[in-house]
Design an enzyme around this catalytic site. Structure first.
Site, PDB file in Angstrom:
ATOM      1  N   HIS A 307       0.855  -1.184   0.000  1.00  0.00           N
ATOM      2  CA  HIS A 307       0.000   0.000   0.000  1.00  0.00           C
ATOM      3  C   HIS A 307       0.892   1.235   0.000  1.00  0.00           C
ATOM      4  CE1 HIS A 307      -3.176   2.798   1.044  1.00  0.00           C
ATOM      5  NE2 HIS A 307      -4.002   1.855   0.623  1.00  0.00           N
ATOM      6  N   ASP A 364      -8.047  -5.089  -0.108  1.00  0.00           N
ATOM      7  CA  ASP A 364      -8.545  -5.795  -1.289  1.00  0.00           C
ATOM      8  C   ASP A 364      -8.180  -7.262  -1.308  1.00  0.00           C
ATOM      9  OD1 ASP A 364      -9.896  -3.719  -2.427  1.00  0.00           O
ATOM     10  OD2 ASP A 364      -8.101  -2.893  -3.344  1.00  0.00           O
TER      11      ASP A 364
HETATM   12  N1  CMC Z   1       4.153  -7.530  -5.074  1.00  0.00           N
HETATM   13  C1  CMC Z   1       5.493  -7.578  -5.228  1.00  0.00           C
HETATM   14  N2  CMC Z   1       6.315  -6.512  -5.041  1.00  0.00           N
HETATM   15  C2  CMC Z   1       5.730  -5.348  -4.684  1.00  0.00           C
HETATM   16  C3  CMC Z   1       4.327  -5.221  -4.485  1.00  0.00           C
HETATM   17  C4  CMC Z   1       3.533  -6.372  -4.704  1.00  0.00           C
HETATM   18  N3  CMC Z   1       2.209  -6.317  -4.535  1.00  0.00           N
HETATM   19  N4  CMC Z   1       4.028  -3.962  -4.128  1.00  0.00           N
HETATM   20  C5  CMC Z   1       5.186  -3.301  -4.099  1.00  0.00           C
HETATM   21  N5  CMC Z   1       6.226  -4.135  -4.409  1.00  0.00           N
HETATM   22  C6  CMC Z   1       7.666  -3.818  -4.405  1.00  0.00           C
HETATM   23  C7  CMC Z   1       8.046  -2.984  -5.625  1.00  0.00           C
HETATM   24  O1  CMC Z   1       8.451  -3.817  -6.708  1.00  0.00           O
HETATM   25  C8  CMC Z   1       9.172  -2.163  -5.060  1.00  0.00           C
HETATM   26  O2  CMC Z   1      10.316  -2.991  -4.985  1.00  0.00           O
HETATM   27  P1  CMC Z   1      11.811  -2.352  -5.233  1.00  0.00           P
HETATM   28  O3  CMC Z   1      11.989  -1.393  -4.081  1.00  0.00           O
HETATM   29  O4  CMC Z   1      12.718  -3.520  -5.216  1.00  0.00           O
HETATM   30  O5  CMC Z   1      11.722  -1.643  -6.551  1.00  0.00           O
HETATM   31  C9  CMC Z   1       8.742  -1.862  -3.628  1.00  0.00           C
HETATM   32  O6  CMC Z   1       7.904  -2.975  -3.273  1.00  0.00           O
HETATM   33  C10 CMC Z   1       7.974  -0.562  -3.455  1.00  0.00           C
HETATM   34  O7  CMC Z   1       6.884  -0.565  -4.373  1.00  0.00           O
HETATM   35  P2  CMC Z   1       6.270   0.742  -5.051  1.00  0.00           P
HETATM   36  O8  CMC Z   1       5.629   0.345  -6.343  1.00  0.00           O
HETATM   37  O9  CMC Z   1       7.318   1.822  -5.104  1.00  0.00           O
HETATM   38  O10 CMC Z   1       5.195   1.168  -3.993  1.00  0.00           O
HETATM   39  P3  CMC Z   1       4.022   2.181  -4.255  1.00  0.00           P
HETATM   40  O11 CMC Z   1       3.746   2.825  -2.951  1.00  0.00           O
HETATM   41  O12 CMC Z   1       4.306   3.066  -5.422  1.00  0.00           O
HETATM   42  O13 CMC Z   1       2.807   1.217  -4.717  1.00  0.00           O
HETATM   43  C11 CMC Z   1       0.926  -0.200  -4.624  1.00  0.00           C
HETATM   44  C12 CMC Z   1       1.771   0.831  -3.869  1.00  0.00           C
HETATM   45  C13 CMC Z   1      -0.370  -0.473  -3.837  1.00  0.00           C
HETATM   46  C14 CMC Z   1       0.499   0.376  -6.000  1.00  0.00           C
HETATM   47  C15 CMC Z   1       1.750  -1.505  -4.804  1.00  0.00           C
HETATM   48  O14 CMC Z   1       2.117  -2.026  -3.545  1.00  0.00           O
HETATM   49  C16 CMC Z   1       1.021  -2.559  -5.640  1.00  0.00           C
HETATM   50  O15 CMC Z   1       1.112  -2.518  -6.878  1.00  0.00           O
HETATM   51  N6  CMC Z   1       0.251  -3.484  -4.977  1.00  0.00           N
HETATM   52  C17 CMC Z   1      -0.561  -4.453  -5.682  1.00  0.00           C
HETATM   53  C18 CMC Z   1      -1.871  -3.802  -6.117  1.00  0.00           C
HETATM   54  C19 CMC Z   1      -2.828  -3.615  -4.955  1.00  0.00           C
HETATM   55  O16 CMC Z   1      -3.061  -4.519  -4.170  1.00  0.00           O
HETATM   56  N7  CMC Z   1      -3.451  -2.413  -4.904  1.00  0.00           N
HETATM   57  C20 CMC Z   1      -4.500  -2.116  -3.918  1.00  0.00           C
HETATM   58  C21 CMC Z   1      -4.109  -1.094  -2.930  1.00  0.00           C
HETATM   59  S1  CMC Z   1      -5.295  -1.032  -1.561  1.00  0.00           S
HETATM   60  C22 CMC Z   1      -6.753  -0.415  -2.251  1.00  0.00           C
HETATM   61  C23 CMC Z   1      -6.658   1.037  -2.446  1.00  0.00           C
HETATM   62  O17 CMC Z   1      -6.798   1.776  -1.446  1.00  0.00           O
HETATM   63  O18 CMC Z   1      -6.477   1.451  -3.596  1.00  0.00           O
END
Ligand code: CMC
Length: 428
Positions: A307, A364
């Site tokens: 998240h 989710d």
């Molecule tokens: N699976 C594997 N690796 C992940 C995941 C995941 N679900 N989420 C983040 N990472 C890794 C990412 O690859 C990165 O690794 P590195 O530092 O080695 O590059 C690190 O963790 C940080 O990730 P980020 O993309 O910079 O984090 P963010 O804050 O930009 O993204 C997120 C947050 C929710 C978009 C992401 O965690 C994700 O894509 N999760 C899966 C989709 C999901 O479940 N979304 C629902 C969110 S809750 C409902 C809502 O309120 O919207």
């Protein structure tokens, strides 16, 4: 706490006020930065940017706290109904019994949608995604209620638009579901409360009312409450920014629905179940899929994990996990994807990749399992998220208008070509 922050550019120093919120959140007010220095800040994805001062929802992602108008989400999920929470978010205080009755009655009076709207339903191909339908249908409400186009309504006129939107969304959502089955639409009935009416329109038959199990009504209330607001996320920021151009409420919410659709945001609940199904159909080797998620050269992510703001646990996920266990037990459902989900959770929570990146199951991860147990098809999940999020979007839109916030318009750092002379087509 210092009262100012100083930025030094060469020999020149500039002081900027420090602002503190009621929950001790601190910010540097850089609203005069460009005027004073000629510089802007660069913050792709707005990870460090406060876009507004808001009195609606507070969350602390480090310690897993979420409150609506100061009330902890745990208390609201346990003790209130979705409509009470909607009133709280939109008007700032919990309603008295009289206010709640009035709110419910007003909403009941407006649940019918214009019969002409059925022509839109007829026009969508039967396989069209429910979120595309929802976004279009909500935007089209502005055509049926043109008074909403007035950017300066009286508070009474604005209240009417709010009531109509809250009332009609539940009818529209249930009709989208009925259309996906090719079944006749069920009309709203004033004798039911908001959630029961929605469930009756969704699962009812034309000839008779189905008896909606109170367990399902309770579960639906909790799910809607947990999704009702989440401060400045992608869809809410979209609603506020669209509304900041003086665009009407229906079109602003329609834009929020589109923003919610993506699998990185609300669409994750659909993506979670699809992922669990995929793992199951692939033989159920959870380790293989966890390794894929960890592999930087593989675009696969564990849906329902991670998240942007929760870096400890998602408090909504805690409540929903319990609700999920309860409802599956009460309904006597044994879902094989749940076993995969449990294994996945176990492996991921102990794996250093997820632990060091603070990636925990989010709301989710579990909501889809409950929606599935209640009988909703996967493609409807994000629509249900939108139904829950509606009061939050409305409250945020209203606050933005009441604060008289200026049109949202970020700056950029241009990195493209400079000063090229036009070359005619034959000479390129
Ligand atoms: N699976 C594997 N690796 C992940 C995941 C995941 N679900 N989420 C983040 N990472 C890794 C990412 O690859 C990165 O690794 P590195 O530092 O080695 O590059 C690190 O963790 C940080 O990730 P980020 O993309 O910079 O984090 P963010 O804050 O930009 O993204 C997120 C947050 C929710 C978009 C992401 O965690 C994700 O894509 N999760 C899966 C989709 C999901 O479940 N979304 C629902 C969110 S809750 C409902 C809502 O309120 O919207």
């Amino acid at each position: 706490m210092p009262s100012t922050a100083t930025i030094q550019l060469g020999d020149q120093k500039f002081d900027f006020a420090i602002i503190e919120g009621t929950e001790n959140e601190k910010a540097i007010d850089i609203s005069k930065l460009r005027d004073l220095t000629g510089y802007v800040t660069l913050d792709t994805g707005y990870k460090n940017t406060g876009a507004t001062k808001s009195a609606i929802t507070f969350l602390d992602g480090e310690i897993g706290v979420l409150k609506y108008r100061g009330y902890p989400i745990e208390q609201l999920a346990e003790k209130s109904t979705f409509l009470e929470v909607a009133f709280l978010l939109i008007y700032g205080n919990l309603p008295t019994q009289q206010q709640l009755n009035g709110f419910q009655n007003q909403i009941s009076k407006h649940t019918l949608v214009d019969e002409d709207m059925k022509k839109f339903f007829d026009g969508f191909p039967s396989k069209s995604h429910p979120m595309g339908q929802l976004s279009s249908l909500v935007c089209s409400l502005s055509s049926f209620y043109p008074e909403s186009l007035n950017p300066r309504p009286t508070p009474q006129e604005f209240d009417q638009t709010i009531i109509k939107l809250l009332a009609k969304l539940s009818t529209i959502v249930s009709w989208i579901y009925k259309k996906s089955l090719g079944h006749p639409y069920i009309y709203p009935q004033n004798k039911f409360d908001y959630v029961t009416n929605f469930l009756n329109m969704t699962f009812g038959q034309r000839t008779e009312d189905v008896v909606i199990d109170p367990i399902i009504v309770d579960a639906m209330n909790v799910l809607l409450i947990l999704h009702a607001d989440h401060e400045q996320n992608c869809s809410t920021s979209t609603v506020r920014i669209v509304g900041s151009s003086d665009c009407n409420l229906y079109a602003s919410i329609s834009a929020g629905i589109s923003a919610l659709w993506g699998p990185l945001h609300g669409g994750a609940n659909q993506a979670v179940i699809e992922m669990l199904e995929q793992i199951k159909n692939d033989g159920g080797d959870v380790d293989k899929w966890v390794n894929k998620a960890k592999d930087p050269s593989d675009s696969f992510r564990l849906m329902g994990f991670g998240h942007r703001v929760y870096k400890n646990f998602d408090p909504r996920a805690k409540i929903i996990k319990k609700a999920c266990d309860d409802i599956l037990e009460k309904l006597g459902i044994n879902d094989p994807v749940l076993d995969i989900a449990k294994k996945l959770e176990e492996v991921a929570l102990s794996d250093p990749y997820f632990v060091t990146r603070k990636l925990y199951p989010n709301v989710d991860f579990y909501s889809g399992i409950i929606y599935r147990a209640l009988g909703f098809p996967t493609e409807m999940f994000t629509v249900l998220f939108a139904l829950g999020r509606l009061p939050g979007w409305i409250a945020q839109w209203k606050e933005m208008r009441e604060n008289k916030e200026p049109i949202g318009r970020p700056r950029q750092i241009y990195v493209g070509e400079v000063d090229r002379d036009f070359v005619e087509i034959g000479k390129r």
